[in-house]
Design a protein around this motif. Structure first.
Motif, short mmCIF file in Angstrom:
data_model
loop_
_atom_site.label_atom_id
_atom_site.label_comp_id
_atom_site.label_asym_id
_atom_site.label_seq_id
_atom_site.Cartn_x
_atom_site.Cartn_y
_atom_site.Cartn_z
N ASP A 216 0.83 -1.20 0.00
CA ASP A 216 0.00 0.00 0.00
C ASP A 216 0.87 1.26 0.00
N GLY A 217 0.60 2.13 -0.95
CA GLY A 217 1.26 3.43 -0.99
C GLY A 217 2.54 3.49 -1.78
N PHE A 218 3.07 2.34 -2.24
CA PHE A 218 4.36 2.39 -2.93
C PHE A 218 4.27 3.14 -4.25
N HIS A 219 3.31 2.77 -5.10
CA HIS A 219 3.20 3.46 -6.38
C HIS A 219 2.80 4.92 -6.19
N GLU A 220 2.01 5.20 -5.17
CA GLU A 220 1.66 6.60 -4.88
C GLU A 220 2.90 7.40 -4.51
N THR A 221 3.83 6.77 -3.79
CA THR A 221 5.09 7.45 -3.48
C THR A 221 5.87 7.76 -4.74
N LEU A 222 5.94 6.80 -5.66
CA LEU A 222 6.63 7.05 -6.93
C LEU A 222 5.99 8.20 -7.69
N ARG A 223 4.66 8.23 -7.73
CA ARG A 223 3.94 9.29 -8.41
C ARG A 223 4.26 10.66 -7.79
N ASP A 224 4.24 10.71 -6.46
CA ASP A 224 4.50 11.98 -5.77
C ASP A 224 5.93 12.45 -6.00
N LEU A 225 6.90 11.54 -5.96
CA LEU A 225 8.30 11.93 -6.16
C LEU A 225 8.52 12.43 -7.58
#
Length: 447
Positions: A216-225
């Motif tokens: 949970d949240g890994f791809h969202e972190t990539l998107r945000d970075l």
């Protein structure tokens, strides 16, 4: 089973083909069986042996070996009109319109000839668009046989080196490899190199290292970075495209929209294909509308475009995904039950119509409230600390047992799985409940 004819063919192949094969994953021990023909969800080898097929061409065959009549008719029609032209055709426009209509990230496409060509082109496009050189990839991810991503990191370092002879060290200098599902590691990489990073290239699910889902949240972190540093997020959906998440692909399933997406396999209806899709302002940087060179003699081949378009149109109008996903869940649930009884240290993975069993080496103390149809990376699951989260986790499994013993025994029971611990397996529209039941019985006997 008798394999005399396959052994004879392999002996001949060793004299004229490197390693006797044209793709290294086909070189099974002690020698591969040679396929004579496909039949629905089955293949028949040169010795007449029949297998339930879960390799499915390593992913492209959503309908098995007997595609719908509309697909077959389109292939025959376009092939009979002429093999290719070196000029545009209407069907490539129709196919692009269909993909752009259904996949969240895609406004514009460029069709190419393979998944490798798609990822090569996407990396070049990202570098050309951003004016930067560095690319972040995931350890254990696979993006085809291209120099920029055939790299490996030593130990816990992001210091990367080529993973194959023939690649200059200078190629790896521009590639940073981080562990999949490690948000802290990728955040640190951006803190140090963010202004030089053109793109993050990742599979939504690691598909060539078993099947590792994101936490949970890994791809969202990539998107945000990527948003913060002005880098592009590139999803490699060569495997997951139009298999995971239906017509919206894995990006629709996970609710994360990349800047670019690479496609292959299913998008070509069983014929050689690749594609790069994404925001129009980025994709338009390809020549001739932009300056990033990309071209190909066979790109947008009319037979491939017709097959791919009819493939996806049929899926949009019928219960294809309901069927394959139901059977995929039935397979994973059944294997999970067998594993719990006979090999509790193993981990069943997969989603939608993909499945695999990873021969992990440790088991939790309890199976109560565990994921019942494949690892979901659910923190409340008692297996959470034991299930694979990175490519290294899969590599640490009992990979030799899979290849040397398990695969061989399943083959002798008439079940064709992908040949090693790392490649994903697939259910097709041609598979039946009877096929699944036969497969589960073979798992029970073999494990």
């Amino acid at each position: 089973m008798n394999h005399d004819r396959s052994r004879e063919l392999y002996d001949r192949a060793l004299s004229v083909l490197a390693g006797g094969v044209n793709s290294s994953v086909r070189a099974t021990r002690p020698y591969p069986f040679f396929v004579e023909r496909g039949d629905g969800a089955h293949v028949v080898d040169a010795d007449g042996n029949r297998y339930v097929d879960y390799a499915m061409g390593y992913g492209p065959l959503l309908y098995g070996h007997d595609p719908p009549e509309s697909v077959q008719s389109a292939v025959q029609r376009y092939a009979s009109q002429g093999p290719m032209y070196g000029a545009p055709t209407e069907v490539e426009v129709e196919h692009a319109e269909f993909v752009a209509r259904h996949v969240p990230s895609v406004e514009m496409l460029r069709f190419v000839n393979s998944g490798t060509e798609a990822t090569v082109s996407a990396v070049r496009l990202a570098r050309g668009y951003t004016g930067r050189d560095k690319v972040v990839v995931m350890r254990g991810g696979y993006h085809g046989a291209q120099e920029s991503t055939l790299v490996e990191a030593r130990g816990d370092s992001t210091d990367t080196h080529p993973s194959s002879p023939g690649i200059p060290e200078s190629f790896a200098d521009h590639t940073i490899a981080v562990p999949f599902n490690d948000a802290e590691a990728v955040t640190e990489v951006f803190a140090e190199h963010g202004d030089d990073i053109a793109a993050v290239l990742t599979e939504p699910i690691l598909g060539n290292t078993a099947i590792v889902r994101p936490v949970d949240g890994f791809h969202e972190t990539l998107r945000d970075l990527c948003d913060e540093y002005g880098s592009l997020l590139v999803f490699d959906e060569v495997i997951t495209g139009f298999r995971v998440g239906g017509l919206q692909c894995a990006q629709g399933k996970f609710g994360v929209t990349p800047d670019l997406t690479t496609f292959g396999k299913i998008i070509g209806g069983g014929f050689p294909v690749g594609a790069v899709g994404g925001r129009a302002e980025i994709v338009e940087q390809f020549t001739p509308s932009g300056d990033v060179f990309q071209s190909g003699t066979f790109s947008g081949h009319p037979v491939t475009m017709a097959a791919g378009h009819e493939y996806l149109t049929y899926a949009a109008e019928n219960d294809v995904y309901d069927h394959v996903n139901r059977l995929g869940e039935k397979l994973r649930s059944g294997i999970t039950d067998i594993v719990e009884e006979q090999a509790p240290e193993y981990t069943v993975v997969g989603t939608d119509s993909m499945f695999k069993t990873v021969f992990t080496r440790e088991a939790p103390e309890t199976f109560e409230d565990h994921c019942e149809a494949g690892c979901e990376q659910r923190e409340s699951c008692p297996r959470y600390d034991h299930c694979p989260k990175t490519g290294a986790d899969v590599g640490a499994a009992d990979t030799e047992r899979w290849e040397r013993v398990f695969w061989q025994e399943m083959k002798e029971r008439g079940v064709f799985l992908t040949a090693n611990q790392f490649e994903a397996q697939f259910v097709s529209y041609a598979h039946t409940d009877e096929d699944v039941e036969k497969t589960l019985e073979a798992y029970k006997e073999t494990l």
